[in-house]
Design a protein around this motif. Structure first.
Motif, PDB file in Angstrom:
ATOM      1  N   HIS A   8       0.844  -1.192   0.000  1.00 35.31           N
ATOM      2  CA  HIS A   8       0.000   0.000   0.000  1.00 35.31           C
ATOM      3  C   HIS A   8       0.881   1.244   0.000  1.00 35.31           C
ATOM      4  N   LEU A   9       0.481   2.200  -0.809  1.00 32.05           N
ATOM      5  CA  LEU A   9       1.257   3.421  -0.964  1.00 32.05           C
ATOM      6  C   LEU A   9       0.809   4.488   0.019  1.00 32.05           C
ATOM      7  N   GLN A  10       1.773   5.230   0.522  1.00 35.72           N
ATOM      8  CA  GLN A  10       1.463   6.403   1.321  1.00 35.72           C
ATOM      9  C   GLN A  10       1.084   7.527   0.362  1.00 35.72           C
ATOM     10  N   MET A  11       0.378   8.534   0.862  1.00 31.40           N
ATOM     11  CA  MET A  11      -0.115   9.600   0.001  1.00 31.40           C
ATOM     12  C   MET A  11       1.020  10.295  -0.760  1.00 31.40           C
ATOM     13  N   ARG A  12       2.165  10.475  -0.150  1.00 33.35           N
ATOM     14  CA  ARG A  12       3.264  11.130  -0.880  1.00 33.35           C
ATOM     15  C   ARG A  12       3.766  10.251  -2.019  1.00 33.35           C
ATOM     16  N   LEU A  46     -12.763  11.443  -6.002  1.00 37.15           N
ATOM     17  CA  LEU A  46     -13.054  10.072  -6.436  1.00 37.15           C
ATOM     18  C   LEU A  46     -13.753   9.276  -5.331  1.00 37.15           C
ATOM     19  N   GLU A  47     -13.424   9.580  -4.094  1.00 36.04           N
ATOM     20  CA  GLU A  47     -14.122   8.932  -2.973  1.00 36.04           C
ATOM     21  C   GLU A  47     -15.590   9.371  -2.955  1.00 36.04           C
ATOM     22  N   ASP A  48     -15.840  10.654  -3.204  1.00 43.80           N
ATOM     23  CA  ASP A  48     -17.216  11.162  -3.252  1.00 43.80           C
ATOM     24  C   ASP A  48     -18.024  10.508  -4.368  1.00 43.80           C
ATOM     25  N   ARG A  49     -17.339  10.091  -5.436  1.00 48.20           N
ATOM     26  CA  ARG A  49     -18.006   9.404  -6.557  1.00 48.20           C
ATOM     27  C   ARG A  49     -18.136   7.897  -6.305  1.00 48.20           C
ATOM     28  N   GLY A  50     -17.613   7.422  -5.179  1.00 48.72           N
ATOM     29  CA  GLY A  50     -17.702   5.997  -4.848  1.00 48.72           C
ATOM     30  C   GLY A  50     -16.668   5.143  -5.557  1.00 48.72           C
ATOM     31  N   LEU A  51     -15.603   5.761  -6.087  1.00 48.33           N
ATOM     32  CA  LEU A  51     -14.587   5.021  -6.819  1.00 48.33           C
ATOM     33  C   LEU A  51     -13.393   4.635  -5.947  1.00 48.33           C
ATOM     34  N   LEU A  52     -13.236   5.313  -4.824  1.00 45.64           N
ATOM     35  CA  LEU A  52     -12.158   5.029  -3.875  1.00 45.64           C
ATOM     36  C   LEU A  52     -12.729   4.976  -2.469  1.00 45.64           C
ATOM     37  N   SER A  53     -12.005   4.305  -1.583  1.00 48.20           N
ATOM     38  CA  SER A  53     -12.337   4.321  -0.155  1.00 48.20           C
ATOM     39  C   SER A  53     -11.046   4.492   0.625  1.00 48.20           C
ATOM     40  N   ARG A  54     -11.160   5.112   1.774  1.00 47.77           N
ATOM     41  CA  ARG A  54      -9.998   5.308   2.639  1.00 47.77           C
ATOM     42  C   ARG A  54     -10.240   4.606   3.971  1.00 47.77           C
ATOM     43  N   TYR A  55      -9.146   4.146   4.568  1.00 46.08           N
ATOM     44  CA  TYR A  55      -9.243   3.528   5.884  1.00 46.08           C
ATOM     45  C   TYR A  55      -7.907   3.683   6.607  1.00 46.08           C
ATOM     46  N   LEU A  56      -7.950   3.555   7.927  1.00 46.49           N
ATOM     47  CA  LEU A  56      -6.739   3.692   8.728  1.00 46.49           C
ATOM     48  C   LEU A  56      -5.820   2.506   8.524  1.00 46.49           C
ATOM     49  N   ARG A  70      -1.674   6.640  12.342  1.00 51.06           N
ATOM     50  CA  ARG A  70      -1.481   7.944  11.698  1.00 51.06           C
ATOM     51  C   ARG A  70      -1.614   7.831  10.187  1.00 51.06           C
ATOM     52  N   GLY A  71      -1.461   6.619   9.666  1.00 52.48           N
ATOM     53  CA  GLY A  71      -1.488   6.416   8.223  1.00 52.48           C
ATOM     54  C   GLY A  71      -2.877   6.132   7.703  1.00 52.48           C
ATOM     55  N   ILE A  72      -3.156   6.604   6.523  1.00 54.36           N
ATOM     56  CA  ILE A  72      -4.436   6.346   5.869  1.00 54.36           C
ATOM     57  C   ILE A  72      -4.146   5.716   4.519  1.00 54.36           C
ATOM     58  N   TYR A  73      -4.797   4.601   4.266  1.00 57.76           N
ATOM     59  CA  TYR A  73      -4.658   3.925   2.986  1.00 57.76           C
ATOM     60  C   TYR A  73      -5.863   4.272   2.105  1.00 57.76           C
ATOM     61  N   THR A  74      -5.652   4.187   0.827  1.00 55.82           N
ATOM     62  CA  THR A  74      -6.712   4.419  -0.146  1.00 55.82           C
ATOM     63  C   THR A  74      -6.776   3.213  -1.069  1.00 55.82           C
ATOM     64  N   ASP A  75      -7.966   2.679  -1.234  1.00 53.98           N
ATOM     65  CA  ASP A  75      -8.174   1.538  -2.128  1.00 53.98           C
ATOM     66  C   ASP A  75      -9.210   1.890  -3.186  1.00 53.98           C
ATOM     67  N   VAL A  76      -9.108   1.240  -4.315  1.00 53.51           N
ATOM     68  CA  VAL A  76     -10.094   1.385  -5.380  1.00 53.51           C
ATOM     69  C   VAL A  76     -11.263   0.470  -5.051  1.00 53.51           C
ATOM     70  N   THR A  77     -12.472   1.012  -5.123  1.00 60.42           N
ATOM     71  CA  THR A  77     -13.677   0.214  -4.862  1.00 60.42           C
ATOM     72  C   THR A  77     -13.991  -0.657  -6.078  1.00 60.42           C
ATOM     73  N   GLU A  78     -14.953  -1.541  -5.913  1.00 62.93           N
ATOM     74  CA  GLU A  78     -15.392  -2.379  -7.047  1.00 62.93           C
ATOM     75  C   GLU A  78     -15.868  -1.497  -8.205  1.00 62.93           C
ATOM     76  N   SER A  79     -16.605  -0.442  -7.892  1.00 62.18           N
ATOM     77  CA  SER A  79     -17.064   0.485  -8.944  1.00 62.18           C
ATOM     78  C   SER A  79     -15.881   1.141  -9.637  1.00 62.18           C
ATOM     79  N   GLY A  80     -14.882   1.506  -8.851  1.00 66.94           N
ATOM     80  CA  GLY A  80     -13.681   2.122  -9.424  1.00 66.94           C
ATOM     81  C   GLY A  80     -12.923   1.161 -10.313  1.00 66.94           C
ATOM     82  N   LEU A  81     -12.830  -0.093  -9.887  1.00 65.79           N
ATOM     83  CA  LEU A  81     -12.142  -1.106 -10.697  1.00 65.79           C
ATOM     84  C   LEU A  81     -12.885  -1.364 -12.011  1.00 65.79           C
ATOM     85  N   ARG A  82     -14.220  -1.390 -11.939  1.00 67.27           N
ATOM     86  CA  ARG A  82     -15.008  -1.588 -13.163  1.00 67.27           C
ATOM     87  C   ARG A  82     -14.794  -0.428 -14.131  1.00 67.27           C
TER      88      ARG A  82
END
Length: 155
Positions: free
Chosen positions: A60-64, A84-94, A100-112
């Motif tokens: 998982h990549l850090q934001m920088r 992109l999170e507001d569009r449901g294409l990404l999600s963030r989690y601790l 202190r770190g936050i990861y970002t993943d592509v949702t199923e909708s984003g992958l499609r």
């Protein structure tokens, strides 16, 4: 060496040609992705980078790192992630190991959407390179880009 020195002038012309090639490619890709998928070239790039993450060590990549990969500032990347999170294409989690770190993943909708957009991106890129290859000042740069494709490793 002065600004009117032939070597500096040649360097400036080369840089100008590279900038021109980049602008034309980015414009072509942008128009194609917007028309077909309501996706900007930067959004596509961000989804593509984040889709390559994995659960293994260092997966998982850090934001920088994401910002570096999509060639944006950290603040611009964060704003893009939020859109992109507001569009449901990404999600963030601790981050489970560092609160202190936050990861970002592509949702199923984003992958499609990304999978639907890949052929559009590839076609627009190929067409832009083919057009540029017909221009004497850009042709050597197109050749260089095409020669690099075997040497480039994914982010």
């Amino acid at each position: 060496m002065t600004a009117t020195d032939p070597a500096m002038t040649a360097l400036a012309h080369s840089w100008s040609a590279l900038s021109l090639l980049h602008g034309r490619i980015e414009g072509s890709v942008e128009r194609a992705l917007q028309a077909a998928h309501r996706l900007s070239a930067r959004e596509y790039s961000l989804l593509d980078v984040l889709s390559r993450q994995h659960d293994g060590e260092g997966g998982h990549l850090q934001m920088r790192q994401v910002a570096d990969a999509v060639v944006l500032s950290q603040s611009a990347t964060t704003r893009l992630v939020t859109r992109l999170e507001d569009r449901g294409l990404l999600s963030r989690y601790l981050c489970p190991t560092d609160r202190r770190g936050i990861y970002t993943d592509v949702t199923e909708s984003g992958l499609r959407l990304l999978e639907e957009a890949r052929p559009t991106h590839s076609t627009a890129l190929r067409e832009a390179l083919d057009r540029a290859a017909g221009e004497p000042v850009l042709a050597p740069l197109v050749t260089a880009v095409e020669e690099l494709q075997g040497d480039v490793r994914p982010v």
